[in-house]
Design a protein around this motif. Structure first.
Motif: not given
Length: 173
Positions: A42-46, A162-166, A168-170
């Protein structure tokens, strides 16, 4: 992790208690690692930063629920002591209150998944109270404490993953 670390004692065999504590620390480290990884994304804007669709996560309802939880926790323990309830039952009270607070937060956060880490410790807390009147009193810390801790850590690990996977998907989209 504290539920497990504090309550994985006798009548459990020493090795079992040690293994449970190590597993709890590893699970906590995993949740922290996933949280930090998501924060970096989130911090890096990914991925874009956003809040829950239902409004502020830590609004008035949250504050009321946590306030009631604090009053019940810190008010209930002295009451149990004054009533002569065995000390082992304190963890049952704590599990009950912590679980109930997650149950109360589920509709506020519009997160039905919160019911798992809510209902299970609540039921395990009630089980501890029932066990207090039996010859199984020594097992109350394991049932209400260790099993609640495993439930909370497991739910945190699954939700984090699951939230990290989401995220990464985004980020990949």
């Amino acid at each position: 992790m504290l539920f497990v670390a504090i309550n994985a004692n006798e009548p459990l065999p020493s090795l079992a208690g040690t293994l449970l504590r190590v597993a709890a620390v590893l699970a906590l480290m995993f949740v922290i690692f996933v949280y930090m990884t998501a924060g970096r994304m989130i911090k890096t804007g990914a991925v874009p930063q956003g809040g829950p669709a239902g409004g502020p996560m830590f609004g008035k309802a949250y504050l009321v629920i946590v306030g009631v939880e604090v009053v019940l926790l810190f008010g209930g323990l002295p009451v149990l002591g004054a009533l002569g309830v065995p000390e082992q039952v304190n963890v049952a009270w704590i599990a009950f209150v912590v679980g109930a607070h997650f149950v109360a937060l589920a509709p506020v956060w519009k997160a039905p998944s919160m019911l798992v880490p809510g209902v299970i410790p609540t039921v395990l807390g009630i089980a501890g109270f029932v066990m207090a009147g039996t010859s199984a009193l020594a097992w109350v810390p394991f049932v209400s404490g260790v099993l609640s801790g495993i439930t909370l850590l497991g739910a945190s690990a699954v939700l984090s993953w699951t939230q990290l996977a989401e995220l990464r998907r985004v980020a990949a989209a």
